[in-house]
Design an enzyme around this catalytic site. Structure first.
Site, PDB file in Angstrom:
ATOM      1  N   LYS A  23       0.827  -1.208   0.000  1.00  0.00           N
ATOM      2  CA  LYS A  23       0.000   0.000   0.000  1.00  0.00           C
ATOM      3  C   LYS A  23       0.859   1.255   0.000  1.00  0.00           C
ATOM      4  CE  LYS A  23      -4.061   0.206   2.172  1.00  0.00           C
ATOM      5  NZ  LYS A  23      -3.982  -1.124   2.676  1.00  0.00           N
ATOM      6  N   ARG A  64      -3.801   2.658   8.237  1.00  0.00           N
ATOM      7  CA  ARG A  64      -4.067   1.401   7.530  1.00  0.00           C
ATOM      8  C   ARG A  64      -2.842   0.514   7.505  1.00  0.00           C
ATOM      9  NH1 ARG A  64      -8.132   2.003   2.735  1.00  0.00           N
ATOM     10  NH2 ARG A  64      -9.315   3.854   3.279  1.00  0.00           N
ATOM     11  N   GLY A  84      -7.997  -7.612   3.753  1.00  0.00           N
ATOM     12  CA  GLY A  84      -8.936  -7.803   4.850  1.00  0.00           C
ATOM     13  C   GLY A  84      -8.378  -8.502   6.064  1.00  0.00           C
ATOM     14  N   MET A  96      -5.718  -7.642   8.030  1.00  0.00           N
ATOM     15  CA  MET A  96      -5.233  -6.781   9.110  1.00  0.00           C
ATOM     16  C   MET A  96      -6.153  -5.578   9.244  1.00  0.00           C
ATOM     17  SD  MET A  96      -1.165  -7.267   8.489  1.00  0.00           S
ATOM     18  CE  MET A  96      -1.349  -6.994   6.734  1.00  0.00           C
ATOM     19  N   ARG A 118      -3.319  -1.881  -6.215  1.00  0.00           N
ATOM     20  CA  ARG A 118      -2.515  -3.088  -6.008  1.00  0.00           C
ATOM     21  C   ARG A 118      -2.864  -4.068  -7.114  1.00  0.00           C
ATOM     22  NH1 ARG A 118      -5.613  -4.910  -0.453  1.00  0.00           N
ATOM     23  NH2 ARG A 118      -7.642  -5.370  -1.366  1.00  0.00           N
ATOM     24  N   HIS A 161     -15.818  -8.698   0.921  1.00  0.00           N
ATOM     25  CA  HIS A 161     -14.789  -9.590   1.443  1.00  0.00           C
ATOM     26  C   HIS A 161     -14.963 -11.019   0.929  1.00  0.00           C
ATOM     27  CE1 HIS A 161     -13.350 -12.545   4.446  1.00  0.00           C
ATOM     28  NE2 HIS A 161     -12.281 -11.783   4.445  1.00  0.00           N
ATOM     29  N   ARG A 221       1.712 -48.182 -11.726  1.00  0.00           N
ATOM     30  CA  ARG A 221       1.745 -49.079 -10.559  1.00  0.00           C
ATOM     31  C   ARG A 221       0.973 -50.357 -10.884  1.00  0.00           C
ATOM     32  NH1 ARG A 221       0.568 -43.537  -7.617  1.00  0.00           N
ATOM     33  NH2 ARG A 221      -0.815 -43.557  -9.417  1.00  0.00           N
ATOM     34  N   ARG A 232       6.386 -49.908 -12.965  1.00  0.00           N
ATOM     35  CA  ARG A 232       6.991 -50.410 -11.731  1.00  0.00           C
ATOM     36  C   ARG A 232       6.479 -51.814 -11.443  1.00  0.00           C
ATOM     37  NH1 ARG A 232       5.604 -47.327  -6.258  1.00  0.00           N
ATOM     38  NH2 ARG A 232       3.683 -48.536  -6.455  1.00  0.00           N
ATOM     39  N   GLU A 277      14.187 -44.712  -3.244  1.00  0.00           N
ATOM     40  CA  GLU A 277      13.219 -44.373  -2.200  1.00  0.00           C
ATOM     41  C   GLU A 277      13.712 -44.750  -0.811  1.00  0.00           C
ATOM     42  OE1 GLU A 277       9.587 -46.503  -3.219  1.00  0.00           O
ATOM     43  OE2 GLU A 277      10.765 -47.959  -4.345  1.00  0.00           O
ATOM     44  N   SER A 287      14.454 -43.119 -10.825  1.00  0.00           N
ATOM     45  CA  SER A 287      13.259 -42.316 -10.566  1.00  0.00           C
ATOM     46  C   SER A 287      13.130 -42.177  -9.050  1.00  0.00           C
ATOM     47  CB  SER A 287      12.014 -42.986 -11.137  1.00  0.00           C
ATOM     48  OG  SER A 287      10.866 -42.207 -10.870  1.00  0.00           O
ATOM     49  N   GLY A 291      11.347 -41.897  -5.888  1.00  0.00           N
ATOM     50  CA  GLY A 291      10.012 -42.101  -5.320  1.00  0.00           C
ATOM     51  C   GLY A 291       9.904 -41.291  -4.043  1.00  0.00           C
ATOM     52  N   THR A 292       9.555 -40.026  -4.179  1.00  0.00           N
ATOM     53  CA  THR A 292       9.684 -39.095  -3.050  1.00  0.00           C
ATOM     54  C   THR A 292       8.670 -39.349  -1.938  1.00  0.00           C
ATOM     55  OG1 THR A 292       8.366 -37.469  -4.292  1.00  0.00           O
ATOM     56  CG2 THR A 292      10.762 -37.265  -4.392  1.00  0.00           C
ATOM     57  N   ASN A 293       7.585 -40.073  -2.219  1.00  0.00           N
ATOM     58  CA  ASN A 293       6.655 -40.396  -1.129  1.00  0.00           C
ATOM     59  C   ASN A 293       7.343 -41.288  -0.095  1.00  0.00           C
ATOM     60  OD1 ASN A 293       4.780 -39.017  -2.645  1.00  0.00           O
ATOM     61  ND2 ASN A 293       3.697 -40.831  -3.340  1.00  0.00           N
ATOM     62  N   ASP A 294       7.894 -42.416  -0.557  1.00  0.00           N
ATOM     63  CA  ASP A 294       8.572 -43.323   0.364  1.00  0.00           C
ATOM     64  C   ASP A 294       9.917 -42.765   0.817  1.00  0.00           C
ATOM     65  OD1 ASP A 294       6.598 -45.144   0.616  1.00  0.00           O
ATOM     66  OD2 ASP A 294       7.524 -46.718  -0.583  1.00  0.00           O
ATOM     67  N   CYS A 340       8.823 -39.271  -9.266  1.00  0.00           N
ATOM     68  CA  CYS A 340       7.485 -39.770  -9.563  1.00  0.00           C
ATOM     69  C   CYS A 340       6.586 -39.788  -8.333  1.00  0.00           C
ATOM     70  CB  CYS A 340       7.545 -41.164 -10.178  1.00  0.00           C
ATOM     71  SG  CYS A 340       8.301 -42.405  -9.104  1.00  0.00           S
ATOM     72  N   TYR A 386      12.902 -35.105 -15.802  1.00  0.00           N
ATOM     73  CA  TYR A 386      11.441 -35.031 -15.855  1.00  0.00           C
ATOM     74  C   TYR A 386      10.851 -35.104 -14.454  1.00  0.00           C
ATOM     75  CZ  TYR A 386      11.315 -40.115 -15.096  1.00  0.00           C
ATOM     76  OH  TYR A 386      11.454 -41.372 -14.569  1.00  0.00           O
TER      77      TYR A 386
END
Length: 891
Positions: free
Chosen positions: A23, A92, A101, A103, A336, A452, A560, A616, A752, A771, A773-776, A839, A859
């Site tokens: 602002k 303000r 909205g 603050m 803004r 709002h 899978r 896999r 993984e 590859s 396997g970022t979950n595990d 993946c 990738y």
């Protein structure tokens, strides 16, 4: 001399935004380009940060405020709160990143008993003076002294009833003078002190209140929701007041230089005559559409239209502006970058490229990838028949179906439990944000297109209907009634809403998936031209593969195979295979599964013709394909009690014994992945055969060989991959010899486990690709079981700030990310051209995509509906590397 904390508007500039907030920086910028802005000064974000840490001003700030206030008084020719001709100011908030909205604001500061009389005398308008004073007391009491604003609203309603006034504007000066005394009494009774009459004390209290509002619950919630840092602080602007409530030659409004819902190039907004700005955004009166201002105030409208063009050209983006007209003179109070829907963001970016305002790279960099999810949201089925109960303002597009709730806490509670709810309110306030987050959509009976509820819902991509004035809500009994209908809609009843048309519909109406338009495709086309990383999909069926390809997927990064085993027609064969007691018996049942697997892979290869497909091999432990042990024991007991045939009972007992044998204490780290293939090599051999037989069939039919990539899961030791690769190669090559065909293929592994990352230079000797396997990998690195963590302590960790983000949603860059970097470096030191990708679910999350782009991964792979998000995020990662910033100057 100490650090400078206060800047006059003519001292600031947009480059000082980190200090002056959005602002303050934009008020200074507008001042510098000759746009009419009421004079004022800005107190820096650094002062707020100091105050938050110490609950006191930094040294010298009091003196700086006095100095700049004196300059403002000299410039205006008035003294703050002077009894004869008072200077009044607004106080303000203004954060670096727009938080609409969240603050606090105080208007009309400087009024007291004496200056109110002086204002009435100098303007000759006692109604205006007393109206400004009662507004100030209410706002000051609420924001600064913590007195519930509803107490004042209730008193205003009582006064209107006594006076026979339908609207606030129907009250006389004498009515408002009486209301002021009532307001002061309410404040005294609830705050345990009198309303402060000293204007400088008022200013000090208001500044501190705005500083404190940086840490109010709704501001913290909003920052967490939008990934805004907690240590930025808010600036405070102190600005000379201009008044839209002086009569019928005055007014106030909010406008967008383009339509924030559709992106159309039209001047969009609302205004009110004889009102102050809070009346528009708070929804306390129904505003008028901006085009009507052309007739009501033609001169001011012409000037506003000219400023619209200047601001958009200067900032090179759609602007959200606030303005006030005092006695026919136009003043700009804010500009803004405007919040907008995803559809509007895409259209505006494309149009501005066509207008020569920005280039293609800027357009790509400007779109928030997460916002693209909005374009994947459903619409009401065009073929559905229904009757709308009523129609309000179509404030934010999209359709939703949900159960009615009437308060934000209930919306949060039920929505958090997975129930679909629609929040129905007279009007939302910033304190309702947690309910809006968990609701499918929002309906308000008051307010307008810039209220709002509308602004917040648009920013979140949720449908919103505002100003549905025929909806009458009884908050006590939790029902609403619509004019012309006898039926009552109770809390928990199902309704459908269409934010695109503004229709409110009783019951559940079918929804259909959205349609991707030309602008969307154009932005993604530009993104594809500049991105380096490829984007694949996680898909287990031909339908998923086809859908992902329509969204621009460049192959499958994770197919899978276990999901195929769970289908009803093959699950009996899977269970028989598991229950087999000899290898020969197991192979017989695997032979029955082979045609099913071959058919699965055939369909996927055809759907992804010409693109790589990474399959896999079986990953989960075998007991997951068998019935639950506890359930089996209950069934066995039932069979015993009912004296069931002995053969049936024996079969169940044998099954239970096998389930018990296979069940592990910690199956995630048990006999799964490549361990399963090593213990039962015939399973992986069957799958490898099915994959290559399907590939041969497709090549024979189409003349084009599928691009086959076979992935071994959960490898932690180089020897594991060496053994499994040998099995796969032996099986696949045998198929190729049998068929007399030659199809290239790759064999790789999922990284993984931390050990796999740390010994990647050894494992890569036997891999054609990695590859991640970022979950595990997240589970094994952090030692978190995802199901247990998210259901128990993880929420607490996030609330307490132990973790900034859920590591299963956003990559843990310093831990898991470091392992990815180590693995990438080590594997390339042995095989320079090794193909690397991720993946896990992080493959569709923008900040994670940007992070792994820094390691030069080839990738990312994500679910089909995240593919467009990943395409855009990958492009932005490339552009960021080359220094292209899509962020506009104004925020």
């Amino acid at each position: 001399m100490g650090q400078k904390h206060v800047y006059d508007f003519n001292e600031g500039r947009v480059e000082l935004k980190p200090l002056l907030g959005g602002k303050g920086a934009n008020l200074a910028e507008m001042t510098s380009i000759g746009i009419p802005v009421p004079p004022g000064f800005t107190i820096s974000t650094a002062a707020c940060v100091y105050f938050s840490q110490n609950q006191a001003y930094p040294e010298g700030l009091d003196g700086e405020i006095d100095e700049h206030l004196a300059r403002l008084e000299e410039q205006m020719g008035k003294k703050l709160g002077d009894s004869a001709d008072p200077l009044l100011v607004s106080v303000r908030s203004g954060a670096v990143v727009s938080m609409p909205g969240m603050m606090d604001t105080v208007l009309n500061l400087g009024l007291n008993d004496e200056s109110c009389a002086g204002l009435a005398a100098i303007t000759g308008n006692d109604r205006f003076s007393w109206d400004s004073y009662r507004r100030f007391i209410q706002m000051f009491a609420d924001v600064v002294m913590g007195v519930d604003s509803q107490l004042f609203e209730d008193e205003l309603k009582r006064k209107k009833l006594e006076a026979g006034a339908e609207n606030d504007t129907d009250l006389t000066g004498a009515d408002l003078q009486d209301l002021v005394e009532r307001y002061k009494r309410i404040l005294r009774e609830n705050a345990k002190r009198d309303f402060p009459q000293d204007p400088r004390e008022q200013l000090d209290m208001a500044i501190k209140a705005v500083f404190k509002s940086w840490d109010n619950p709704r501001a913290k919630y909003y920052r967490k929701l939008n990934d805004i840092a907690d240590d930025l602080g808010t600036a405070v602007t102190v600005q000379s007041m201009v008044f839209g409530n002086k009569g019928e030659t005055s007014g106030t409004g909010v406008a967008f230089t383009r339509n924030p819902s559709t992106g159309d190039d039209e001047f969009y907004g609302e205004f009110l005559m004889n009102a102050q700005g809070e009346d528009v955004v708070a929804g306390v009166r129904h505003p008028r559409p901006l085009p009507e201002m052309k007739q009501a105030m033609p001169s001011a409208f012409r000037q506003l239209s000219e400023i619209r063009g200047r601001l958009e050209a200067h900032y090179r983006d759609m602007q959200d502006i606030e303005f006030t007209i005092e006695d026919g003179c136009l003043y700009m109070l804010q500009t803004r970058t405007g919040k907008r829907t995803a559809a509007a963001a895409v259209k505006i970016a494309v149009d501005m490229v066509g207008e020569g305002m920005i280039d293609q790279n800027e357009a790509v960099a400007r779109i928030d990838p997460q916002q693209l999810d909005q374009l994947m949201h459903p619409m009401i089925d065009p073929g559905a028949s229904y009757e709308a109960l009523t129609t309000g303002l179509n404030a934010s597009p999209g359709a939703a179906v949900g159960k009615v709730v009437f308060d934000a806490d209930t919306a949060e509670r039920l929505g958090g439990q997975g129930e679909k709810v629609i929040l129905v309110r007279w009007e939302t306030t910033p304190d309702d944000i947690h309910g809006v987050v968990h609701a499918q959509g929002v309906i308000t009976s008051s307010g307008g297109m810039t209220s709002h509820a509308a602004v917040v819902a648009r920013g979140m991509g949720k449908p919103c209907i505002a100003g549905a004035s025929e909806v009458h809500i009884d908050a006590d009994t939790k029902v609403f009634k619509v004019d012309g209908y006898e039926v009552l809609i109770e809390e928990g009843d199902w309704i459908t809403m269409d934010g695109t048309t503004g229709e409110v519909i009783r019951g559940r109406v079918p929804l259909v998936p959205p349609r991707i338009n030309e602008n969307f495709q154009r932005i993604l086309g530009w993104a594809d031209e500049c991105r380096r990383m490829r984007v694949r999909t996680n898909a287990d069926t031909p339908d998923d593969a086809r859908r992902a390809r329509e969204f621009g997927a460049e192959g499958i990064g994770l197919c899978r195979t276990e999901h195929m085993f769970m289908q009803e027609d093959r699950l009996p064969h899977v269970r028989n295979m598991i229950l087999a007691t000899t290898t020969q018996e197991r192979e017989r049942h695997l032979d029955k599964l082979l045609p099913f697997q071959r058919e699965d892979f055939d369909g996927i290869f055809r759907a992804m013709q010409g693109l790589p497909v990474t399959i896999r091999l079986l990953d989960p432990p075998l007991h997951e394909f068998l019935p639950d042990y506890t359930g089996l024991m209950v069934e066995i007991e039932r069979l015993r009690l009912t004296e069931a045939p002995a053969k049936e009972l024996q079969a169940k007992e044998a099954l239970a014994a096998k389930v018990k044998t296979l069940t592990e204490m910690n199956p995630m780290l048990g006999t799964r992945g490549c361990r399963l293939g090593i213990v039962y090599p015939e399973i992986y051999a069957m799958q490898a055969r099915a994959i290559m037989e399907a590939a041969c069939d497709v090549q024979k039919d189409t003349g084009e060989a599928p691009l086959v990539e076979i992935m071994i899961p959960l490898v932690g030791f180089a020897k594991e991959l060496e053994v499994m690769r040998a099995l796969v190669v032996e099986t696949v090559d045998a198929v190729l010899r049998e068929r007399g065909m030659d199809i290239a293929y790759l064999v790789g592994t999922m990284v993984e486990l931390p050990r796999a990352a740390l010994t990647a230079d050894q494992i890569v000797e036997h891999a054609d690709f990695f590859s991640f396997g970022t979950n595990d990998l997240t589970q094994t690195t952090l030692g978190f079981s995802r199901d247990d963590a998210e259901g128990k302590f993880l929420t607490f960790y996030l609330q307490e700030g132990i973790l900034e983000h859920n590591p299963f949603e956003r990559l843990d860059q310093s831990g898991v990310g470091a392992l990815i970097g180590i693995a990438a470096e080590k594997s390339r030191s042995v095989k320079e051209g090794i193909k690397l990708g991720i993946c896990g679910e992080h493959g569709g999350e923008p900040s994670s995509i940007k992070f792994v782009d820094g390691f030069g991964l080839d990738y990312v792979s994500c679910s089909p509906f995240r593919v467009p998000v990943a395409r855009l995020a990958a492009a932005q990662a490339t552009l960021a590397q080359s220094g292209v910033d899509g962020g506009p100057k104004g925020e």
